[in-house]
Design a protein around this motif. Structure first.
Motif, PDB file in Angstrom:
ATOM      1  N   LEU A 104      59.609  -5.090 -28.158  1.00 29.09           N
ATOM      2  CA  LEU A 104      60.336  -5.222 -26.458  1.00 29.09           C
ATOM      3  C   LEU A 104      60.982  -4.046 -26.043  1.00 29.09           C
ATOM      4  O   LEU A 104      60.842  -3.925 -25.206  1.00 29.09           O
ATOM      5  N   THR A 107      59.134  -2.120 -23.832  1.00 33.15           N
ATOM      6  CA  THR A 107      59.201  -2.084 -22.328  1.00 33.15           C
ATOM      7  C   THR A 107      60.541  -2.600 -21.838  1.00 33.15           C
ATOM      8  O   THR A 107      60.233  -2.513 -19.772  1.00 33.15           O
ATOM      9  N   ALA A 119      64.061  -5.301 -19.011  1.00 29.12           N
ATOM     10  CA  ALA A 119      62.338  -5.955 -19.749  1.00 29.12           C
ATOM     11  C   ALA A 119      61.952  -7.029 -19.428  1.00 29.12           C
ATOM     12  O   ALA A 119      62.406  -7.238 -18.569  1.00 29.12           O
ATOM     13  N   SER A 120      60.937  -7.031 -20.403  1.00 32.98           N
ATOM     14  CA  SER A 120      59.644  -7.636 -19.380  1.00 32.98           C
ATOM     15  C   SER A 120      59.539  -9.234 -19.529  1.00 32.98           C
ATOM     16  O   SER A 120      59.631  -9.477 -21.073  1.00 32.98           O
ATOM     17  N   LYS A 123      56.424 -10.272 -21.535  1.00 36.83           N
ATOM     18  CA  LYS A 123      56.193  -9.913 -22.783  1.00 36.83           C
ATOM     19  C   LYS A 123      57.080 -10.441 -23.601  1.00 36.83           C
ATOM     20  O   LYS A 123      57.046 -11.005 -24.856  1.00 36.83           O
TER      21      LYS A 123
END
Length: 186
Positions: A104, A107, A119-120, A123
């Protein structure tokens, strides 16, 4: 006029000898204002080391800090809120949570306490489905809205301080090791 010719000839000789040796011309202290030239190689190496330590020394996340006793707080701290909507990943051991956090971390941008800003969500959703040990993992780790006093106290405490769009660093509660992603705050 004679002294001028001598100066030109001396400069030509210096230029020719420098061209042969291929050494860069060094500035005199008078040209640099009395200061010595600065070597920036140490600064770039320090920057590289700092970037390497942000995510960890290796791809498996072995250098990721796990918050065991105390709870993580973002930097800078967010204003208190009463409800958050988010997702979480629950795993049973340290190695798993470190690997997930390292994936993570690519991202998002970590702050000094390990919260991954921006953060994505996609994902996180994929990792929750694939690796979470919690029944909510099948729904991408979706917990819905969390209010004060409605769930596990450590998870709730971290959830209420996690900034919108950020993922918490790994932390431990009585149920295992968690990562929390905040989607909305009220």
């Amino acid at each position: 006029e004679e002294s001028c010719r001598l100066l030109v000839a001396a400069a030509a000789l210096r230029g020719a000898s420098r061209a042969k040796s291929r050494e860069p011309r060094r500035k005199s202290p008078a040209e640099t204002g009395g200061r010595a030239p600065v070597d920036f190689s140490a600064f770039t190496r320090a920057r590289w080391e700092a970037e390497r330590r942000k995510v960890g020394d290796s791809a498996d996340g072995s250098a990721v800090k796990i918050w065991m006793q105390e709870l993580p707080k973002p930097f800078p701290e967010e204003k208190a809120c009463s409800q958050v909507r988010g997702r979480h990943i629950l795993v049973g051991n340290v190695e798993k949570v470190r690997r997930i956090y390292a994936e993570l971390a690519v991202t998002g941008t970590p702050d000094r306490n390990g919260f991954l800003r921006n953060a994505s969500v996609a994902k996180f959703n994929t990792l929750a489905i694939e690796r979470s040990d919690c029944p909510s993992g099948k729904k991408g780790g979706d917990l819905g809205w969390i209010s004060k006093g409605s769930s596990d106290s450590k998870l709730q405490d971290v959830a209420l301080v996690t900034p919108r769009g950020a993922c918490s660093p790994p932390f431990r509660s009585h149920g295992g090791f968690h990562l929390f992603l905040c989607e909305e705050r009220k």
